[in-house]
Design a protein around this motif. Structure first.
Motif, PDB file in Angstrom:
ATOM      1  N   GLY A  11      21.367  -1.884   1.278  1.00 36.69           N
ATOM      2  CA  GLY A  11      20.052  -1.522   1.803  1.00 36.69           C
ATOM      3  C   GLY A  11      20.108  -0.235   2.599  1.00 36.69           C
ATOM      4  N   GLY A  20      17.041   3.819   0.125  1.00 39.37           N
ATOM      5  CA  GLY A  20      15.818   3.729   0.920  1.00 39.37           C
ATOM      6  C   GLY A  20      14.798   4.766   0.529  1.00 39.37           C
ATOM      7  N   THR A  21      13.972   5.114   1.504  1.00 39.65           N
ATOM      8  CA  THR A  21      12.859   6.041   1.278  1.00 39.65           C
ATOM      9  C   THR A  21      13.360   7.403   0.816  1.00 39.65           C
ATOM     10  N   PHE A  30      13.897   6.882  -2.988  1.00 39.90           N
ATOM     11  CA  PHE A  30      12.693   6.532  -3.747  1.00 39.90           C
ATOM     12  C   PHE A  30      11.561   7.559  -3.626  1.00 39.90           C
ATOM     13  N   ASP A  45       9.730   5.954   7.330  1.00 44.11           N
ATOM     14  CA  ASP A  45       9.546   4.773   6.471  1.00 44.11           C
ATOM     15  C   ASP A  45       8.136   4.203   6.562  1.00 44.11           C
ATOM     16  N   ALA A  48      17.009  -5.827  -0.314  1.00 45.42           N
ATOM     17  CA  ALA A  48      18.037  -5.081  -1.036  1.00 45.42           C
ATOM     18  C   ALA A  48      18.183  -5.584  -2.467  1.00 45.42           C
ATOM     19  N   LYS A  96      15.617  -4.027  -4.612  1.00 44.57           N
ATOM     20  CA  LYS A  96      15.980  -2.634  -4.930  1.00 44.57           C
ATOM     21  C   LYS A  96      17.031  -2.581  -6.039  1.00 44.57           C
ATOM     22  N   VAL A 139       9.121   0.184  -4.332  1.00 39.99           N
ATOM     23  CA  VAL A 139       9.441   1.273  -3.401  1.00 39.99           C
ATOM     24  C   VAL A 139       8.737   1.057  -2.064  1.00 39.99           C
ATOM     25  N   THR A 168       8.332  -2.005  -0.716  1.00 39.89           N
ATOM     26  CA  THR A 168       9.215  -2.961  -0.026  1.00 39.89           C
ATOM     27  C   THR A 168      10.495  -2.266   0.442  1.00 39.89           C
ATOM     28  N   SER A 169      10.916  -1.238  -0.307  1.00 42.55           N
ATOM     29  CA  SER A 169      12.097  -0.477   0.088  1.00 42.55           C
ATOM     30  C   SER A 169      11.855   0.265   1.396  1.00 42.55           C
ATOM     31  N   SER A 228      11.865  -2.229   4.083  1.00 40.76           N
ATOM     32  CA  SER A 228      13.249  -2.628   4.335  1.00 40.76           C
ATOM     33  C   SER A 228      13.948  -1.616   5.240  1.00 40.76           C
TER      34      SER A 228
END
Length: 445
Positions: free
Chosen positions: A21, A25-26, A29, A105, A151, A154, A288, A290-291, A294
């Protein structure tokens, strides 16, 4: 008086997925859209270079964390090897790093939500922050579970993207932009379509994509079996970089030429939309989103734990060194959430530029933290050769590779000074460090 202790409730599966995770991340993505626009297909090389450098940082971090029992975070060995000032400045800088990252984020959550709903960016950003705060106040086990499932989503998404891309490549699928083919990597201006300058300008966003890779070190104090779990998580980083970064970007750039992708939105969503699968595009947008949630979740976790460590070491108000009945640093969580909410305000005031500003500041501050880890490791090896000799997790090629990676970090700062889009943030960031040093010496007096 007995020192309050964090609960060791994070199991091996939590640590492994927190490590993943932290590296997806952002920045990957959403930020990869801007990076692709700057560097074209050569972005793959940029991710490889930064990934290799950070693997050596993580090996140094792993050896230091396991060199003596009881290290709860890297601020403690920074204090031991570099002095009290290093622990103070690095601890607060790491807090600031993750504040900036969490801001990015929640800004991203607002941007992704606009795919479905015409609402101001700041509204979903605030809703997301409140939900994450409520969940983090409960137990660290709940944080571990949240990150585990976030994670997992993802991982499944990226593996599915790569699998679909390979199928499209094999059958020679036709998109609106042409045929899916490996030749898309070089047939639209070559591997370096914007030259060396474009390639170098993409490094800021690539560095930001890797922030959080050191989160394994922050979770050490709440890990059930650090001697086993930390080396396992760190050693798997190269495979994750090859699969999640290089593999995913390779597939994206073979499906659609780099010049058909927009810098303003996620290339992951764009690929499925351009291929003609709108339902899948919506699903990827959810992933993305939810990413980003996260990564925001990781931000709240890491900032609150850093404040807890600083509070216990008399480097922050003692209130931050206290735990609630669930063994969670509640005061640190509340302060971090209040400061992160400024990201929602930035979304309102400057929706176009907010993401770029906070990601640049975050990347610069993380370079400081990673640099301190490498310097601490050099001093550790020099002062305690017996600990290095007895280590079960020796960092390879040290100290030579430490100096090489430190030189690379200096080079990255020079690149950010040259780039017009990152120069302002680079020039503003020293204000933070000056302020910290002034406060530190005032406290000492």
């Amino acid at each position: 008086m007995e020192q309050p202790e964090l609960k060791r409730d994070l199991k091996n599966r939590h640590v492994q997925l927190i490590a993943i995770g932290g590296t997806i991340g952002t920045g990957l993505f959403l930020g990869s859209g801007k990076a692709i626009a700057l560097a074209g297909p050569s972005i793959i090389f940029a991710y490889l270079i930064v990934g290799i450098a950070l693997f050596f940082v993580m090996r140094a971090l792993g050896e230091l964390l396991l060199s003596k029992g009881g290290y709860s975070s890297f601020t403690e060995f920074a204090t031991e090897y570099l002095g009290d000032w290093a622990g103070y400045v690095t601890g607060w800088t790491y807090w600031f790093c993750w504040i900036m990252t969490a801001m990015a984020d929640i800004i991203a959550v607002g941007m992704y939500t606009q795919y479905w709903f015409d609402v101001p960016q700041w509204v979903p950003a605030i809703v997301c922050l409140v939900v994450l705060l409520a969940l983090n106040l409960l137990t660290v086990k709940l944080f571990g579970e949240l990150e585990f499932w976030f994670a997992l989503i993802k991982i499944i998404t990226i593996v599915a993207l790569i699998a679909i891309g390979i199928v499209l490549l094999v059958i020679g699928f036709e998109t609106e932009s042409g045929k899916v083919a490996v030749s898309n990597l070089w047939e639209h201006g070559g591997l370096f379509p914007n030259g060396a300058f474009g390639f170098l300008m993409a490094f800021q966003m690539v560095v930001f994509a890797f922030v959080g890779v050191e989160l394994v070190g922050v979770s050490a104090a709440e890990t059930a079996n650090p001697q086993k779990n930390i080396p396992s998580a760190i050693n798997k980083i190269p495979v994750r970089i090859l699969l999640f970064y290089v593999g995913a970007l390779f597939v994206i750039l073979t499906i659609n030429p780099w010049d058909t992708l927009s810098a303003a939105s996620s290339p992951f969503v764009q690929v499925f939309a351009l291929v003609g699968i709108p339902v899948a595009a919506g699903l990827i947008n959810f992933v993305v989103l939810t990413s980003a949630a996260s990564a925001g979740n990781s931000g709240l976790f890491s900032t609150s734990r850093m404040l807890f460590s600083l509070g216990n070491n008399n480097q922050a108000p003692k209130a931050f060194g206290k735990l609630n009945r669930n063994h969670v640093p509640q005061n640190g969580l509340l302060l971090s959430s209040i400061v992160v909410s400024i990201g929602a305000l930035l979304s309102y005031l400057m929706p176009e530029n907010a993401f770029n500003v906070v990601t640049t500041i975050s990347a610069i501050c993380f370079i400081w933290v990673w640099g301190i880890i490498l310097i601490s490791h050099i001093l550790y090896k020099k002062r305690h050769p017996e600990l290095h000799k007895a280590s079960i997790f020796k960092a390879p090629l040290t100290p030579f590779v430490n100096y090489v990676v430190l030189a690379f970090f200096v080079f990255l700062l020079v690149v950010m000074a040259i780039s017009e889009s990152t120069r302002t943030a680079l020039l503003l960031t020293p204000v933070w460090f000056v302020m910290l040093f002034v406060i530190y010496f005032m406290r000492k007096k």
